[in-house]
Write a protein that holds these residues in place. Structure first.
Motif, PDB file in Angstrom:
ATOM      1  N   LEU A 159     -45.933 -25.038 -11.617  1.00 23.02           N
ATOM      2  CA  LEU A 159     -45.707 -24.748 -12.979  1.00 23.02           C
ATOM      3  C   LEU A 159     -46.779 -24.207 -14.317  1.00 23.02           C
ATOM      4  CD1 LEU A 159     -43.580 -22.927 -14.497  1.00 23.02           C
ATOM      5  CD2 LEU A 159     -42.819 -25.163 -15.612  1.00 23.02           C
ATOM      6  N   GLN A 160     -47.293 -23.702 -14.465  1.00 26.91           N
ATOM      7  CA  GLN A 160     -47.829 -23.556 -15.574  1.00 26.91           C
ATOM      8  C   GLN A 160     -47.632 -22.586 -16.969  1.00 26.91           C
ATOM      9  OE1 GLN A 160     -51.224 -20.421 -14.485  1.00 26.91           O
ATOM     10  NE2 GLN A 160     -49.457 -19.457 -12.847  1.00 26.91           N
ATOM     11  N   ASP A 161     -48.604 -22.447 -17.986  1.00 25.45           N
ATOM     12  CA  ASP A 161     -47.964 -21.549 -19.409  1.00 25.45           C
ATOM     13  C   ASP A 161     -48.643 -20.120 -19.360  1.00 25.45           C
ATOM     14  OD1 ASP A 161     -47.131 -21.085 -21.472  1.00 25.45           O
ATOM     15  OD2 ASP A 161     -48.486 -22.179 -22.581  1.00 25.45           O
ATOM     16  N   VAL A 162     -47.332 -19.150 -18.788  1.00 28.34           N
ATOM     17  CA  VAL A 162     -48.168 -17.759 -17.821  1.00 28.34           C
ATOM     18  C   VAL A 162     -48.014 -17.493 -19.379  1.00 28.34           C
ATOM     19  CG1 VAL A 162     -46.884 -15.889 -17.428  1.00 28.34           C
ATOM     20  CG2 VAL A 162     -46.125 -18.073 -16.413  1.00 28.34           C
ATOM     21  N   GLU A 163     -47.807 -17.215 -20.710  1.00 27.11           N
ATOM     22  CA  GLU A 163     -48.653 -16.123 -22.057  1.00 27.11           C
ATOM     23  C   GLU A 163     -49.867 -17.408 -21.854  1.00 27.11           C
ATOM     24  OE1 GLU A 163     -47.498 -14.471 -23.498  1.00 27.11           O
ATOM     25  OE2 GLU A 163     -45.874 -14.040 -22.106  1.00 27.11           O
TER      26      GLU A 163
END
Length: 1247
Positions: free
Chosen positions: A84-88
């Protein structure tokens, strides 16, 4: 199941069981619908039991040789973290990088524009010539002296002394560091080169596609509405070079038109042809016998391209009068508004049939211009072949362009709009010539687009790359020209292309502000593309039901996010606009759990047996030769694909350059093996270090098995890869930097059938091992695979199905798309290897026809491939089949078959018993191309080969509006050569082989079968004679069983074969004797042909006519080299009343063609790949100049089918065309469709 059977069925069931026990000839199938089937035994074997045993053998091989169970246990020991990553945050970083590159490009172009405009203000020079860098090979090396010779003016703008625009372009390209790997070329295209018809200096730069350059120039001009009528000469007097130029000019003219323009086309030889179709809304408008000019829409342009490709050289002299007369008649009936100009562009050699024909042509023009109110401009293009002398051709074409009536004393009462005549002697001059022709339609009010623009991706056929053209005008109103810079698409969109390998969870795409998708997961990687792709609106690629709510927001809002629901998915769209040119969007499937990966995996002493794959620059203790590949047996090798790096394209370019040094490799390996994690990152992605260490633990198992395993003699190599693109292999070898393991056949098929063992159809090994089959298995975290010899697959079948040796029984193995993994006729009687991409329909049409009746077993599927503009048809077979499939229709034929699924795999096995005879079955297959023979409908129960149809989104032409509803085609596997050619080893190299196997010691066929590097040699050097004493030897000596046959790798044995050493005293001398006899016969035949050629009278000397003695036929003086072979000895001048013969683009000898947009898929997998993609003979259409028109009402049909009995590869002359010797002339009805087909029967049956 027994409780669900009625009493009557139970009685029958028990009776059959008793019958089976008594005689042992039958087996009972009880299907899921309680339907009782009787399955015969095959010589005492039951196929259901065989499939179970085969499944156990394959699973055992997977566990022992590939270590599936060991891998699953190993992964349980690691710590895991979420992907999971920080999409923004990720979206902002990607947006900033792309925006930075665009802004830098704009800045460079603006700075260069200021140089040019400033110099105009301080000098009296009115123009600059066009220039491009790099122009040639020398320009790739920067001349520091020339660059330093500059001055600085008061406004901080430097100029050269004397001013040289080429040096300005070069200096700025070199000084710019940010776009070093992205810039392909910079250029200035001058308006004066278009206005003046002298030779432009830029024409001397031969390393560029000039057609693309001048197309870019023309795209900046705000042309008014254009009306063009192309008149193309394809008469018999044209040489091949001239004919090629004619086609290139026509395509260039069509390509620069837009939807607001009108286009018409007429092809001319001794008769004329029109692009004729019955479609009411296509470009080909007819009313009775009248042809109309119509809109240059995208769809219509494609029809015209197809028509141009269908043209062949005519057999008669060109009738200029007829062509110009009909062209003017077309204009007259097209009813174009009288205030609009119309340009006729006549592209011709200009060869005259008589000295008086010039006057006749001008008289025809003058007469037919009467009654036409539109201003008519006739431009002419003289196509020049430097090997052909020029007499009156250019004078004639200039008179036509200038409508020089006074020269021939012809009266006319209207104003003449003089055109221009240009000469073109190569396809490199086509672009500038077309720009000059179009300039005749402009006036003093010509407007130029003054905005900074970036084009859609364009395929450069010279450099074989996709590029983006960024351009700005020069001058306050664009009066000086166009300044441009071509960028590599792969570099600009690398963050989108390699965003994620977990597309089931998240993916990214890039669109422009018009909504056209530039990069999307359904597109191929830019580096793997092999032709111009089609770019479509994003709404065709995003199949979510409610995407129509998202699209307007993407185009109108600078940033945002929006969630929609689609069936079982919840999609969250995040987007940002970039430089008011592009929109970047990241999509996350909220209902899918983020994938997990191993975290902080340490190296152990046992995992140190891993080296970088660049064995050519990194010294190792021992190097050896693994077939044709440099390798080592001391350790496995590590390959990091482009997707492992933060800047993938930078890695690829640096890996192929001389700057890639051992120090670079050492830094990477030190970082990967650093358990302290203190060393700086050399540019790898965060997760790569853990993936490398994880796979290294498992590679040791593969290494041990390869050295000690029971099946090591049959396995070429073993490898394991992660979804992130890390690949580790043993024996270690060098891999090309463009290789992407996650795009290969075995990877995609394994992921498609996760937790199943998959087998690929056979294909040619890139490393020199001959034909191989890859077996692979995908777990949640990795994919492990190994390459087996094709012979081992046959051995596996024989061990489980010994009756397959019987001639009347044919056993086969196919995958879940129906492509054959094994069939006895994949190797033909002459000893050829398996023909890649063979479908079950190609070999067993009877089985294919019948299994279509089993609706729960086979499904014919449609999918859209928007990148290449096709609708694909292919088959999906049900791998959950739990019973033996037998003939669905009984009593219609005596040949019987059985098919069973191999549980836990993607494989089916089958047996065909055709003891009692041959049964004709019809399965249409197009043998020229992959075009389906009927694109208007698809029936589930109709037998046809996997094929494709044009994906035409123009609902006017294809009223079926459901085409976009088809599913997207799955990813097409890449088929680039995985081993760099420059590191290939020849058989004579001194390196010792990695695996020592003495093939000559294997005395029997069974012992030789499938052994690495060995071949059972059974065919003599002539490719026909069966050896009296077959023997086992190396594949280099006897590739595919033919003694002395050249391998597809280009490495032949130069030594003379010693028959005593190879075969003993029993070797038959029949082969050499026959070969010598054939050679003598060929020499005699060749001598006779030469004698006839030199003694035959030459037609070119004669120019007799039966009309007027003073009419000399110029076409008899200057004709093509093969003109006298066409039986074209007309004595009379051509008349103007020749009958029209409209030509349908579907009625062509060249067959259907489409752009190739991605690298060829791995042989034997993709259902979207032609089955003839191998080194064998292709089914290319024949080019026979003596056939004038094969699609007119009385045309000749050419049978281009190639016999299935092919000659050995080594006996073919690669420089000669493979022509069929069985040509048949067939009379065809008017407006027919010619489609070469193959009627598949049980032709391989042998008694």
């Amino acid at each position: 199941m027994m409780h669900c059977v009625t009493d009557q069925k139970l009685t029958i069931f028990l009776f059959i069981c008793a019958f089976s026990m008594s005689f042992g000839k039958f087996h009972i199938n009880v299907t899921s619908k309680s339907k009782v089937q009787i399955v015969e035994s095959i010589q005492g074997y039951y196929l259901q039991n065989i499939s179970v045993q085969l499944s156990e053998d394959i699973q055992k091989t997977s566990n022992e040789e590939m270590g599936i169970a060991f891998m699953q246990q190993m992964y349980k020991k690691f710590k895991y973290t979420s992907s999971l990553q920080d999409v923004e945050k990720r979206l902002a970083r990607i947006s900033n990088q792309i925006e930075s590159r665009i802004n830098e490009t704009h800045s460079i172009l603006n700075e260069t524009r200021k140089f040019i405009e400033y110099y105009y203000t301080i000098t009296n020079i009115s123009s600059f010539t066009s220039s491009i860098i790099p122009c040639n090979e020398r320009d790739y090396i920067l001349d520091e002296f020339e660059i330093s010779n500059t001055i600085i003016n008061p406004t901080n703008i430097y100029i050269e002394q004397p001013f040289n625009i080429k040096q300005v372009l070069k200096k700025q390209k070199v000084q710019n560091k940010k776009l070093k790997d992205a810039i392909k070329q910079k250029y200035f295209l001058s308006n004066m080169d278009v206005l003046n018809h002298h030779n432009a200096d830029i024409s001397n730069c031969n390393y560029h596609n000039h057609s693309l350059l001048w197309s870019t120039y023309m795209s900046r001009i705000k042309h008014k509405h254009k009306n063009i009528l192309l008149l193309l000469d394809h008469g018999g007097s044209l040489s091949k070079q001239q004919f090629k130029i004619v086609n290139s000019i026509a395509k260039q003219v069509i390509s620069v038109l837009n939807d607001n323009d009108n286009i018409g086309l007429l092809a001319l030889s001794d008769v004329y042809k029109l692009p004729y179709l019955l479609d009411n809304c296509s470009v080909h408008h007819y009313k009775g016998e009248t042809y109309y000019i119509s809109s240059a829409s995208k769809n219509n342009k494609q029809y015209l391209y197809r028509f141009i490709n269908s043209l062949t050289k005519g057999t008669g002299a060109t009738n200029h009068s007829l062509g110009l007369k009909e062209a003017l008649q077309i204009i007259k009936y097209s009813k174009i508004p009288s205030n609009e100009s119309i340009m006729i562009l006549y592209v011709s050699r200009g060869l005259l049939s008589s000295l008086t024909e010039s006057k006749t042509v001008l008289e025809t023009i003058s007469k037919n211009l009467e009654g036409i109110k539109n201003p008519i401009i006739i431009n002419t293009c003289a196509v020049i072949d430097e090997s052909k002398p020029i007499m009156y051709e250019t004078h004639f074409l200039r008179d036509v362009a200038e409508q020089n009536y006074s020269k021939y004393k012809i009266d006319n009462d209207y104003n003449v709009n003089r055109g221009i005549m240009l000469m073109v002697n190569s396809t490199q001059g086509v672009g500038l010539a077309v720009a000059r022709f179009f300039n005749t339609l402009e006036d003093e009010t010509t407007m130029y687009d003054l905005d900074f623009q970036i084009s859609l991706p364009i395929w450069d056929s010279f450099s074989k790359e996709l590029i983006l053209s960024a351009t700005v005008p020069c001058g306050a109103s664009g009066e000086f020209g166009v300044l441009g810079m071509d960028l590599l698409l792969a570099n600009l969109v690398e963050d989108i292309t390699y965003y994620s390998n977990y597309n089931d969870y998240t993916y990214a795409f890039l669109i422009n502000i018009a909504g056209i998708a530039i990069m999307h997961p359904s597109y191929a990687r830019p580096m793997s593309v092999q032709g111009q792709p089609n770019y479509v609106d994003i709404s065709y690629l995003e199949k979510a039901d409610n995407f129509n709510e998202v699209r307007p927001m993407l185009l109108n809002q600078t940033r945002g996010q929006f969630q929609i629901s689609d069936k079982n998915d919840t999609l969250l769209y995040h987007w940002r606009r970039v430089s008011n040119i592009y929109v970047i969007c990241i999509v996350v499937k909220e209902n899918v759990m983020p994938p997990k990966r191993p975290y902080k995996v340490n190296w152990f002493p046992t995992t140190n047996q891993l080296v970088h794959h660049r064995l050519d620059i990194i010294p190792t203790s021992t190097l050896c030769r693994h077939f044709n590949q440099l390798a080592t047996m001391d350790a496995g090798t590590l390959y990091l694909s482009a997707s492992c790096f933060q800047s993938p394209t930078t890695y690829i370019y640096s890996s192929t350059s001389s700057s890639f040094s051992p120090l670079t490799v050492q830094k990477s390996m030190a970082f990967l093996k650093d358990n302290t994690r203190y060393l700086s990152n050399p540019g790898l992605r965060e997760e790569i270090r853990d993936d490398v260490a994880t796979l290294a633990h498992f590679l040791e198992y593969l290494r041990t098995q390869h050295l000690e395993g029971l099946k090591r003699k049959y396995i070429v190599r073993r490898y394991v890869t992660s979804p992130t693109g890390v690949l580790e292999m043993f024996p270690g070898g060098i891999i090309s930097p463009e290789f992407e393991p996650t795009k290969r056949t075995w990877f995609l098929q394994a992921v498609e059938n996760r937790f199943k063992t998959i087998l690929t159809p056979p294909y040619l090994d890139a490393g020199g091992a001959g034909y191989i089959v890859t077996i692979a298995y995908a777990t949640e975290h990795a994919i492990v695979a190994m390459d087996l010899t094709f012979g081992y697959i046959y051995k596996l079948i024989i061990d489980n199905m010994p009756f397959c040796k019987e001639k009347q029984l044919k056993c086969f193995m196919m995958n879940n798309h129906g492509y054959l993994i094994y069939h006895p006729n994949l190797i033909d009687p002459n000893g050829h290897g398996p023909i890649e991409q063979q479908h079950i329909i190609h070999k067993e049409s009877l089985v294919a026809n019948d299994i279509l009746n089993h609706v729960h077993f086979v499904k014919k599927v449609l999918c859209n491939n928007y990148a290449d503009g096709t609708i694909q048809r292919y088959y999906i077979l049900n791998t959950s089949l739990d019973h033996v499939l037998v003939n669905a229709v009984h009593g219609e034929h005596s040949a019987k078959y059985q098919v069973a699924a191999v549980e836990g795999t993607n494989v089916f096995i089958g047996v065909v018993n055709a003891t009692n005879g041959v049964v004709a079955t019809f399965c249409p297959c197009n043998m020229i191309s992959r075009l389906c023979l009927n694109c208007n409908r698809m029936e589930q129960k109709e037998c046809e080969c996997p094929c494709e149809c044009p994906l035409n989104l123009d609902t006017c032409t294809y009223p079926n509006k459901t085409l976009p509803d088809n599913q997207l085609c799955p990813t097409v596997p890449e088929q680039t050569f995985s081993v760099p050619r420059e590191v290939f080893l020849n058989i004579e190299d001194e390196l010792k082989p990695c695996i020592k196997i003495t093939c000559e010691e294997l005395s029997t066929y069974e012992a030789c079968l499938g052994i690495l590097g060995c071949e059972w040699c059974q065919i003599d050097v002539d490719g026909e004679t069966i050896l009296a004493n077959p023997f086992c030897t190396s594949i280099q000596t006897c590739f595919n069983g033919i003694l002395g046959s050249l391998t597809p790798y280009g490495d032949s044995t130069e030594r003379v074969l010693d028959s005593e050493d190879l075969m003993g005293s029993g070797y038959s001398p029949i082969g050499p004797v026959i070969g010598t006899g054939l050679a003598v016969c060929l020499i005699l035949i060749f001598s006779f042909i030469c004698y006839r050629s030199y003694t035959a009278p030459t037609v070119e000397r004669f120019y007799l006519t039966s009309t007027q003695e003073n009419h000399v036929r110029m076409s008899d003086l200057h004709i093509s080299d093969d003109y006298h072979e066409l039986d074209n000895h007309q004595d009379k001048l051509l008349q103007d009343n020749k009958k029209i013969e409209p030509l349908s683009p579907y009625c062509v000898s060249t067959g259907y063609c489409r752009p190739v947009t991605a690298a060829d898929s791995d042989h034997g997998y993709s259902t979207m790949t032609p089955h003839d993609e191998s080194e064998h003979l292709s089914f290319a259409p024949l080019e026979i100049d003596s056939l004038e028109d094969d699609c007119t009402s009385d045309a000749a049909s050419i049978n281009t089918s190639v016999s299935s009995k092919q000659r050995p590869t080594r006996l073919l002359d690669k420089n000669k065309k493979n022509l069929s010797t069985d040509l048949q002339i067939t009379s065809l009805p008017r407006n027919c469709i010619i489609a070469p087909v193959t009627v598949h029967r049980n032709m391989e049956f042998t008694n």
